[in-house]
Design an enzyme around this catalytic site. Sequence first.
Site: not given
Length: 577
Positions: A194, A301, A337, A438, A461-462, A472, A509
């Site tokens: 992040h 986010r 989210r 995810e 990403n996840d 990550r 996303c």
Amino acid sequence: MTSFALHGIGVSGGIAIGRAQLVSHATLEVAHYRISAAQVDAEIARFNAAVGAVRDELTSLHGDLAGEDMPGEFGAFLDVHWMILNDPTLADVPRRIIADQRCNAEWALTQQMQVLVEQFEQIEDPYLRERKADVVQVVERVLKRLMGSHQTLAPAAESHTILVAHDLSPADIIQFKQHNYGAFLTDLGGVTSHTAIVARSLNVPAVVATHNARQLIRDGEMLIVDGANNVVLVNPDRAVLAEYRLKQSERELERQKLKRLRTKRACTLDGVDVELHANIELPSDVDQAIENGAAGVGLFRSEFLFLNREGLPSEDEQFESYRAVAVGMKGRPVTIRTFDLGADKTKEGLAGLARVAPNPALGLRAIRFCLAEPRLFNTQLRAILRASHYGNVRILVPMLASVSEINASLAAIEHAKETLREQGVPFNDSIEVGGMIEIPAAVLALESFLSRLDFLSIGTNDLIQYTLAVDRGDDAVSHLYDPLHPAVIRLLAMAIGGAAKAKVPIAVCGEMAGEVTLTRLLLGMGLTHFSMHPAHLLEVKQRVLTSDAAASRVLVDRLRRADQPAKIAGLLDKLNA
Ligand code: PEP
Ligand code: MG
């Protein structure tokens, strides 16, 4: 001055040229200096004042507990911190160290912290052993007071200043939005941590995983950060500087040219309409989204509202933030989210998160945390629902893995609606609710998601992290983090294809959506909704405008069957030719 180069992982492209500013982190780099006998009393008084201030802070947090929004474990967590702060081993021993060793208070405190942490490490009981994290947190609170600031980052002296740190949390990076840094470097960090993601949203070059930049670079040294080529040049000579200045101005020219595409409809050569949305972290990011022609916000986010602040945001505060985004986007869709707290986005004060989980990415994160803290979740849901009256708001739930979580989330939303109805507060009763894909389980059980949710959004990403079992945020395994792994490609194709068949809208996303070399791969899978950092929108739009979706589909079908990395890379090159 010797010139040298450092290599890392460029998480954000572009070139920055400027002077280094080193940042210190409380417990990492505490200064050590000797004091005279005459200064001992004043130093002890300084220590006492800092402890007193933290005591007041904890008391006032306790006072807030009376409020509606505090999660259940919060009180217990505060009690533990209160006990640690008042224990003689932390409250008294540093005073003795200051007097005996004639050293500064920060040093005395961290020395004693070290002793305590080592004692905790000897404890057999795993729960008690983990309390060492609480000791560290209490010490950090006192250190911040001693250092005279709640803020970790000092404002940049000038706009080209390049920040060099051992490690930065996402909360640290978000402060960049107020300061004007030209670039940043860290010793640690993974490509889709992040920290890296927020850095990317700042649209400044960044290189992480440099391993020892913090040690090798001195304050004020001239640096060139080349994010696209994963390199940092320290004390470059004149010729190199001139070359990079030229590259910098060429890039700026390209950026200016792209601006012409702002209002152009995103449509492929063969007539497929594509929706390009923005990912944002703060309400103030809406301006950048609009400037870059975003058709909506595909991912807000919201957990960043939690970071860098004392206490928790109230329902009204959250409502104001969500409403500001809804109004700012002028009727375009705004996908909020629900809090994705946990893993690398933690906060002092939330006990479930503060506990050092054995494996935080697999622990109480995102929807799991929200379902464990129903009051906190209800507060957020009410705030989002209230904002839905002022714009085109949608709810997106992160990290869903099972039907029971989907059902529990929908029930929580229904409950929040009910409380608003009772109070006669207006909201959009038919607000759309979506789920993030995810976790591989979500793709493999896609039917359950398709039948219960209004839309889906793939968090690559996840999804990559959980599919390949690669953290990550850990640079030691970042070479294994591969968006083009056959398993990832197949999961993506399954999710996109499955949703299309069921006529359920699906977006991507994660960072893959903003990576221009992957645009045609996603288009070829049938994707028509992308959400990315505003800084990438126009570049991706340009790629969409020059792509043929049907031709991409033919190549992607071949790519899906490939399993050799070289073959996959070759097909991707063909796709991008
Ligand atoms: C993702 O996982 O791809 C995503 C978009 O969510 P985040 O990066 O915030 O975990
Ligand atoms: Mg995610």
